[in-house]
Design a protein around this motif. Structure first.
Motif, PDB file in Angstrom:
ATOM      1  N   ILE A   1       0.820  21.293  21.196  1.00  0.00           N
ATOM      2  CA  ILE A   1       1.155  20.006  20.580  1.00  0.00           C
ATOM      3  C   ILE A   1       2.550  19.571  21.010  1.00  0.00           C
ATOM      4  CG2 ILE A   1       1.412  18.747  18.411  1.00  0.00           C
ATOM      5  CD1 ILE A   1      -0.568  20.703  17.146  1.00  0.00           C
ATOM      6  N   SER A   2       3.499  20.494  20.977  1.00  0.00           N
ATOM      7  CA  SER A   2       4.852  20.146  21.425  1.00  0.00           C
ATOM      8  C   SER A   2       4.842  19.776  22.904  1.00  0.00           C
ATOM      9  CB  SER A   2       5.838  21.286  21.151  1.00  0.00           C
ATOM     10  OG  SER A   2       5.545  22.431  21.919  1.00  0.00           O
ATOM     11  N   ASP A   3       3.991  20.438  23.697  1.00  0.00           N
ATOM     12  CA  ASP A   3       3.889  20.109  25.126  1.00  0.00           C
ATOM     13  C   ASP A   3       3.488  18.650  25.332  1.00  0.00           C
ATOM     14  OD1 ASP A   3       4.514  22.687  25.865  1.00  0.00           O
ATOM     15  OD2 ASP A   3       2.472  23.251  26.434  1.00  0.00           O
ATOM     16  N   ALA A   4       2.450  18.226  24.625  1.00  0.00           N
ATOM     17  CA  ALA A   4       1.952  16.851  24.791  1.00  0.00           C
ATOM     18  C   ALA A   4       3.008  15.836  24.395  1.00  0.00           C
ATOM     19  CB  ALA A   4       0.678  16.658  23.971  1.00  0.00           C
ATOM     20  N   LEU A   5       3.676  16.092  23.294  1.00  0.00           N
ATOM     21  CA  LEU A   5       4.724  15.177  22.831  1.00  0.00           C
ATOM     22  C   LEU A   5       5.901  15.154  23.808  1.00  0.00           C
ATOM     23  CD1 LEU A   5       4.683  16.119  19.043  1.00  0.00           C
ATOM     24  CD2 LEU A   5       3.995  13.919  20.007  1.00  0.00           C
ATOM     25  N   ALA A   6       6.284  16.317  24.305  1.00  0.00           N
ATOM     26  CA  ALA A   6       7.432  16.391  25.215  1.00  0.00           C
ATOM     27  C   ALA A   6       7.175  15.617  26.502  1.00  0.00           C
ATOM     28  CB  ALA A   6       7.747  17.854  25.529  1.00  0.00           C
ATOM     29  N   LEU A   7       5.999  15.772  27.086  1.00  0.00           N
ATOM     30  CA  LEU A   7       5.708  15.062  28.332  1.00  0.00           C
ATOM     31  C   LEU A   7       5.667  13.551  28.125  1.00  0.00           C
ATOM     32  CD1 LEU A   7       2.997  17.351  29.982  1.00  0.00           C
ATOM     33  CD2 LEU A   7       5.373  17.038  30.703  1.00  0.00           C
ATOM     34  N   GLN A   8       5.117  13.125  26.990  1.00  0.00           N
ATOM     35  CA  GLN A   8       5.109  11.684  26.716  1.00  0.00           C
ATOM     36  C   GLN A   8       6.523  11.157  26.499  1.00  0.00           C
ATOM     37  OE1 GLN A   8       3.154   9.429  27.227  1.00  0.00           O
ATOM     38  NE2 GLN A   8       3.617   7.682  25.907  1.00  0.00           N
ATOM     39  N   ALA A   9       7.368  11.926  25.851  1.00  0.00           N
ATOM     40  CA  ALA A   9       8.760  11.507  25.668  1.00  0.00           C
ATOM     41  C   ALA A   9       9.467  11.383  27.020  1.00  0.00           C
ATOM     42  CB  ALA A   9       9.493  12.500  24.771  1.00  0.00           C
ATOM     43  N   ILE A  10       9.220  12.323  27.917  1.00  0.00           N
ATOM     44  CA  ILE A  10       9.826  12.255  29.256  1.00  0.00           C
ATOM     45  C   ILE A  10       9.389  10.977  29.967  1.00  0.00           C
ATOM     46  CG2 ILE A  10       9.851  13.331  31.555  1.00  0.00           C
ATOM     47  CD1 ILE A  10       9.552  16.067  30.028  1.00  0.00           C
ATOM     48  N   ARG A  11       8.091  10.678  29.881  1.00  0.00           N
ATOM     49  CA  ARG A  11       7.584   9.445  30.515  1.00  0.00           C
ATOM     50  C   ARG A  11       8.282   8.215  29.937  1.00  0.00           C
ATOM     51  NH1 ARG A  11       2.580  12.011  29.165  1.00  0.00           N
ATOM     52  NH2 ARG A  11       1.744  13.143  30.966  1.00  0.00           N
ATOM     53  N   LEU A  12       8.372   8.156  28.623  1.00  0.00           N
ATOM     54  CA  LEU A  12       8.961   6.985  27.971  1.00  0.00           C
ATOM     55  C   LEU A  12      10.437   6.818  28.328  1.00  0.00           C
ATOM     56  CD1 LEU A  12       7.308   7.175  24.424  1.00  0.00           C
ATOM     57  CD2 LEU A  12       6.978   5.363  26.129  1.00  0.00           C
ATOM     58  N   VAL A  13      11.173   7.917  28.365  1.00  0.00           N
ATOM     59  CA  VAL A  13      12.591   7.816  28.710  1.00  0.00           C
ATOM     60  C   VAL A  13      12.741   7.372  30.160  1.00  0.00           C
ATOM     61  CG1 VAL A  13      14.778   9.047  28.934  1.00  0.00           C
ATOM     62  CG2 VAL A  13      13.266   9.547  27.003  1.00  0.00           C
ATOM     63  N   HIS A  14      11.963   7.961  31.046  1.00  0.00           N
ATOM     64  CA  HIS A  14      12.045   7.578  32.460  1.00  0.00           C
ATOM     65  C   HIS A  14      11.732   6.099  32.658  1.00  0.00           C
ATOM     66  CE1 HIS A  14      10.130   7.223  36.570  1.00  0.00           C
ATOM     67  NE2 HIS A  14      11.358   7.576  36.839  1.00  0.00           N
ATOM     68  N   GLU A  15      10.762   5.592  31.919  1.00  0.00           N
ATOM     69  CA  GLU A  15      10.330   4.202  32.100  1.00  0.00           C
ATOM     70  C   GLU A  15      11.212   3.191  31.369  1.00  0.00           C
ATOM     71  OE1 GLU A  15       6.331   4.337  30.683  1.00  0.00           O
ATOM     72  OE2 GLU A  15       5.604   5.547  32.376  1.00  0.00           O
ATOM     73  N   ASN A  16      11.981   3.635  30.377  1.00  0.00           N
ATOM     74  CA  ASN A  16      12.660   2.662  29.513  1.00  0.00           C
ATOM     75  C   ASN A  16      14.167   2.802  29.395  1.00  0.00           C
ATOM     76  OD1 ASN A  16      10.371   1.046  28.026  1.00  0.00           O
ATOM     77  ND2 ASN A  16       9.675   3.174  28.087  1.00  0.00           N
ATOM     78  N   LEU A  17      14.739   3.966  29.663  1.00  0.00           N
ATOM     79  CA  LEU A  17      16.169   4.127  29.414  1.00  0.00           C
ATOM     80  C   LEU A  17      17.019   3.273  30.350  1.00  0.00           C
ATOM     81  CD1 LEU A  17      18.533   5.321  27.948  1.00  0.00           C
ATOM     82  CD2 LEU A  17      18.334   7.387  29.377  1.00  0.00           C
ATOM     83  N   VAL A  18      16.711   3.267  31.621  1.00  0.00           N
ATOM     84  CA  VAL A  18      17.494   2.449  32.553  1.00  0.00           C
ATOM     85  C   VAL A  18      17.342   0.967  32.205  1.00  0.00           C
ATOM     86  CG1 VAL A  18      17.767   1.737  34.954  1.00  0.00           C
ATOM     87  CG2 VAL A  18      17.431   4.153  34.395  1.00  0.00           C
ATOM     88  N   LYS A  19      16.129   0.562  31.802  1.00  0.00           N
ATOM     89  CA  LYS A  19      15.920  -0.833  31.382  1.00  0.00           C
ATOM     90  C   LYS A  19      16.812  -1.174  30.191  1.00  0.00           C
ATOM     91  CE  LYS A  19      11.023  -1.146  32.733  1.00  0.00           C
ATOM     92  NZ  LYS A  19       9.638  -1.292  32.222  1.00  0.00           N
ATOM     93  N   ALA A  20      16.830  -0.292  29.195  1.00  0.00           N
ATOM     94  CA  ALA A  20      17.651  -0.551  28.009  1.00  0.00           C
ATOM     95  C   ALA A  20      19.134  -0.562  28.363  1.00  0.00           C
ATOM     96  CB  ALA A  20      17.367   0.509  26.948  1.00  0.00           C
ATOM     97  N   PHE A  21      19.537   0.275  29.314  1.00  0.00           N
ATOM     98  CA  PHE A  21      20.934   0.354  29.745  1.00  0.00           C
ATOM     99  C   PHE A  21      21.355  -0.915  30.482  1.00  0.00           C
ATOM    100  CE2 PHE A  21      24.071   1.605  33.006  1.00  0.00           C
ATOM    101  CZ  PHE A  21      25.064   2.145  32.197  1.00  0.00           C
ATOM    102  N   LYS A  22      20.490  -1.402  31.366  1.00  0.00           N
ATOM    103  CA  LYS A  22      20.836  -2.559  32.196  1.00  0.00           C
ATOM    104  C   LYS A  22      20.522  -3.888  31.513  1.00  0.00           C
ATOM    105  CE  LYS A  22      20.494  -0.290  36.696  1.00  0.00           C
ATOM    106  NZ  LYS A  22      19.863  -0.308  38.045  1.00  0.00           N
TER     107      LYS A  22
END
Length: 383
Positions: free
Chosen positions: A210-231
């Motif tokens: 369960i932690s594996d599934a959540l962790a991978l989805q969090a990685i995807r979300l950060v990769h797709e959204n953090l730079v957008k939120a920063f810029k």
């Protein structure tokens, strides 16, 4: 595989949800709330909205605006005394991880008594007061975790309240409107803290499906959204996705663990008052480079979550993922450890020895050594 996964926090997400906090507090039968925050929110428009919503439901409230970065034991104890004196029956934490950790400590001390050090690494005797967390940064995931890290100011040590039953927030209210005005550094550092939580949760020795599934989805979300939120700070979709990523990464690591990045950053943070997320961001790539050969397949999974197409081998894929992370972090133009000021190279040996004594070191994906920690610090020092 035998494992346990705990999650008791109700998560409420949506733009404008802040104005419904009175309804949520009323649903908890609250009559008197203590709002724990830092001085920035004292008398602010956000505070006025919270108090208006609470008042509309007949709920009294008052501020406790003594949160500092890396919350102090004496502030938590003062907040608990105020809450007891005012017969508070609900704690609302507004802010980043420091506010939420301090709020948890206050809520726990009210029902359990004593001082912070009395409950360091011990299960609580009683459930803490009901608690609503309102994160204003996407970072720690503290709104859904059953842990609170507090500075023991006498021992110069980061102590931890931890209890999966009695120290879990009742409600996490995720309102992305509260993050739209975050400055760039308060977006990047905490955002990379989310990435670190997720990567370490996925690679530590005590992960579970369960932690594996959540962790991978969090990685995807950060990769797709953090730079957008920063810029593009006003990108509310990116902001909401980062809040969600922070919460699910929190759910992942609190039910698995983190590893050497956190063991080292906590040790450095206990000696120097640096922002926790920023230190994690600086330590992440050097630590991953050390850990890579412990499990090529898991680091390849992380790389794919970072958008890397599968290459000829797990090793190639994993190494490509490290480069994606490196390039992502460079976009934030972060200072290195040396540029933060105050940390000197003659401290590296002592810091490494202390990090080896941190329990998180034991769950790192690869066996750590003090010289390995020194090398990681050295790389982050001259990043």
């Amino acid at each position: 595989m035998n494992f346990q996964f705990n999650h008791q926090t109700r998560i409420i997400s949506g733009a404008g949800e802040l104005d419904n906090i009175g309804d949520h507090a009323h649903g908890l039968s609250a009559t008197n709330a203590l709002i724990v925050c830092d001085s920035f929110f004292k008398g602010s428009a956000v505070m006025a909205r919270i108090q208006k919503s609470l008042s509309s439901m007949g709920i009294k409230s008052q501020e406790f605006a003594d949160v500092q970065p890396n919350p102090r034991d004496y502030d938590c104890e003062a907040g608990a005394k105020l809450a007891e004196k005012q017969n508070v029956d609900l704690v609302i934490a507004l802010g980043g991880g420091s506010a939420m950790d301090e709020g948890k400590a206050i809520a726990a001390l009210v029902t359990n008594g004593g001082t912070c050090s009395d409950w360091d690494a011990k299960p609580l005797a009683q459930h803490m007061l009901p608690m609503i967390c309102i994160p204003t940064t996407a970072g720690t995931g503290s709104e859904v975790t059953f842990c609170a890290v507090i500075d023991d100011t006498e021992r110069h040590f980061k102590m931890a309240f931890q209890d999966e039953v009695n120290l879990i927030p009742t409600i996490a209210l995720l309102d992305p409107e509260l993050t739209l005005t975050l400055p760039a550094k308060a977006t990047a550092g905490p955002g990379m803290d989310v990435m670190t939580h997720a990567i370490e949760a996925y690679t530590c020795k005590v992960h579970n499906p369960i932690s594996d599934a959540l962790a991978l989805q969090a990685i995807r979300l950060v990769h797709e959204n953090l730079v957008k939120a920063f810029k593009s700070p006003q990108d509310i979709t990116a902001r909401e996705n980062m809040l969600v990523a922070s919460s699910i990464a929190g759910m992942a690591f609190i039910n698995a663990n983190v590893g050497s990045v956190h063991a080292l950053s906590e040790t450095i943070g206990a000696l120097h008052d640096f922002p926790h997320g920023l230190v994690n961001a600086l330590l992440l790539v050097p630590t991953i480079e050390y850990n890579l050969d412990s499990n090529w397949e898991r680091f390849a999974d992380i790389a794919e979550a970072l958008g890397v197409s599968q290459l000829d081998s797990a090793e190639e894929t994993a190494r490509a993922g490290v480069e994606v992370l490196r390039q992502m972090i460079r976009q934030f133009d972060l200072p290195n450890l040396k540029e933060l000021g105050g940390l000197n190279s003659d401290e590296f040996v002592g810091i490494s020895e202390k990090a080896m004594k941190n329990d998180l070191t034991l769950d790192n994906s690869k066996t750590m050594t003090a010289p390995a920690y020194e090398e990681i610090i050295e790389k982050a020092y001259h990043l």
